[in-house]
Design a protein around this motif. Structure first.
Motif, mmCIF file in Angstrom:
data_model
loop_
_atom_site.group_PDB
_atom_site.id
_atom_site.type_symbol
_atom_site.label_atom_id
_atom_site.label_comp_id
_atom_site.label_asym_id
_atom_site.label_seq_id
_atom_site.Cartn_x
_atom_site.Cartn_y
_atom_site.Cartn_z
ATOM 1 N N GLY A 143 30.414 -8.344 -16.873
ATOM 2 C CA GLY A 143 29.224 -8.462 -16.053
ATOM 3 C C GLY A 143 28.305 -9.569 -16.546
ATOM 4 O O GLY A 143 27.771 -10.358 -15.754
ATOM 5 N N ALA A 189 27.921 -8.984 -6.331
ATOM 6 C CA ALA A 189 27.772 -9.825 -7.519
ATOM 7 C C ALA A 189 28.475 -11.164 -7.347
ATOM 8 O O ALA A 189 27.998 -12.196 -7.835
ATOM 9 C CB ALA A 189 28.333 -9.099 -8.735
ATOM 10 N N ILE A 230 22.964 -4.986 -15.521
ATOM 11 C CA ILE A 230 23.889 -4.371 -16.469
ATOM 12 C C ILE A 230 23.673 -2.865 -16.541
ATOM 13 O O ILE A 230 24.631 -2.075 -16.604
ATOM 14 C CB ILE A 230 23.734 -5.014 -17.866
ATOM 15 C CG1 ILE A 230 24.297 -6.436 -17.854
ATOM 16 C CG2 ILE A 230 24.441 -4.184 -18.937
ATOM 17 C CD1 ILE A 230 25.781 -6.524 -17.540
ATOM 18 N N GLN A 255 25.244 -1.411 -13.550
ATOM 19 C CA GLN A 255 26.697 -1.389 -13.702
ATOM 20 C C GLN A 255 27.138 -0.252 -14.622
ATOM 21 O O GLN A 255 28.129 0.432 -14.351
ATOM 22 C CB GLN A 255 27.185 -2.729 -14.253
ATOM 23 C CG GLN A 255 28.700 -2.887 -14.239
ATOM 24 C CD GLN A 255 29.131 -4.258 -14.718
ATOM 25 O OE1 GLN A 255 28.846 -4.659 -15.837
ATOM 26 N NE2 GLN A 255 29.821 -4.993 -13.858
#
Length: 377
Positions: free
Chosen positions: A53, A244, A346, A349
């Motif tokens: 990521g 993303a 993050i 995620q």
């Protein structure tokens, strides 16, 4: 010696108990060893997802333009090596159309992110290989598990190949990033691997005899609900990867509307129409939001249905999915409204990791209900 009854069994019960206990103890040790190894792999894959990521958020994924599975583990060791790597990067569209004039110091930053990402992938492969071969040679893999654990390694190898397939999409033409659908495939497979490891760990946490007995009490209805939730969460994760892939999370930062409307402007302006589902930032973000609402409705429905389960821990497992889904939606809203800074992205995620694992646990609880006392029923 005391006299025995004429029909009394002589000396069998004690020997059976000792023998069975010895076998169970050995199998328990084997399952613990496999579970510890899987736990290490699980932690490494979670870190790998986070590093991947960050690699995407820092636009580092195209900094290494060659796929060298073995020799690529060695980074540039001299100034000449760095110049050679930088020259390769200067040949691709991302540098020529977006990063022209980048300094060597700036290049090194993105290079180290991508190198670290690939190196971690190699390390995960090494941990799998050493652990699998060690367990296999010492005959500590429980019966019926060799194929499943070997399959994890095969998926890991496939993931490496898909990673290069993804990177290759951004090295030619006018691409400034990797193809979003390839990024979604790459991230989706990472979560599939993580989910399989989680399922295996849940199974290894209990003796085989316990699972066999629990299987007879499995609740088919809630197993189906669990499967639906796992599939719905995975679909949302894959769609999030599309977001993303084209930086769609950094546009349309109002909520619940998008640019002041229920749908974003120009939602279907690309031709053919299906390109909008992958390349139109407004369309991609809209459907990511929409599926989030659908997922939340499914989770609430499943949690309400699970309240009828006679197993208290099954109810708790489905309720935990509902709570985490609510938290994950809040994280998503905040992330979008702040234009997706890396630290919020993050965390969002990582929330997806927790949500998927909880959904998998809920299905596992439905398939293999945990024993409970009458008082806690």
């Amino acid at each position: 010696m005391a006299k025995r009854a004429i029909f009394e069994e002589v000396g069998t019960s004690e020997r059976k108990a000792v023998a069975t206990g010895g076998i169970d103890a050995a199998r328990k040790g084997d399952r613990l060893a496999v579970r510890l190894w899987l736990g290490i792999l699980f932690a490494l894959v979670v870190v790998m997802i986070a590093v991947g990521g960050m690699t995407r958020l820092t636009d580092s994924g195209l900094s290494i333009t060659e796929w060298r599975p073995v020799t690529g583990a060695i980074p540039p060791l001299s100034q000449a090596d760095w110049e050679a790597e930088f020259e390769l990067y200067r040949q691709i569209p991302e540098y020529q159309l977006q990063n022209r004039g980048m300094t060597m110091a700036e290049f090194k930053v993105i290079y180290w992110w991508e190198w670290g990402h690939r190196q971690l992938g190699r390390f995960i492969g090494l941990v799998w290989a050493v652990g699998f071969l060690g367990l296999l040679l010492t005959k500590r893999i429980p019966p019926g598990w060799t194929g499943r654990l070997l399959g994890l390694g095969a998926l890991g190898g496939l993931q490496g190949a898909i990673g290069w397939w993804m990177v290759a999409s951004g090295l030619t033409g006018t691409m400034l990033d990797v193809a979003s659908y390839r990024l979604a495939t790459h991230l989706g497979l990472a979560f599939v691997i993580l989910g399989l490891i989680a399922w295996f760990m849940l199974s290894m946490a209990r003796p085989a005899s316990d699972l066999l007995q629990a299987r007879r009490l499995s609740e088919t209805r809630f197993m189906t609900w669990g499967a639906v939730l796992v599939g719905a969460v995975l679909f949302q994760i894959i769609w999030g990867a599309l977001v993303a892939g084209i930086d769609a999370g950094r546009n349309y930062i109002d909520w619940p509307l998008m640019a002041g409307g229920l749908t974003p402007p120009g939602m279907w302006e690309m031709a053919p129409w299906w390109r909008n589902l992958f390349e139109n930032d407004g369309t991609v973000q809209f459907f990511h939001r929409l599926w989030g609402y659908v997922l939340f409705a499914l989770v609430i429905w499943a949690a309400m249905a699970a309240r009828r389960s006679p197993n208290r821990k099954t109810k708790i497992a489905f309720t935990a999915v509902a709570h985490m889904t609510f938290l994950q939606i809040l994280l998503g809203i905040v992330t979008v409204m702040y234009s997706s800074p890396w630290y919020l992205a993050i965390v969002h995620q990582f929330g997806a990791v927790v949500l998927l694992v909880l959904a998998i646990r809920a299905r596992h609880r439905a398939k293999y209900p945990l024993a409970q006392s009458v008082r806690t029923a």
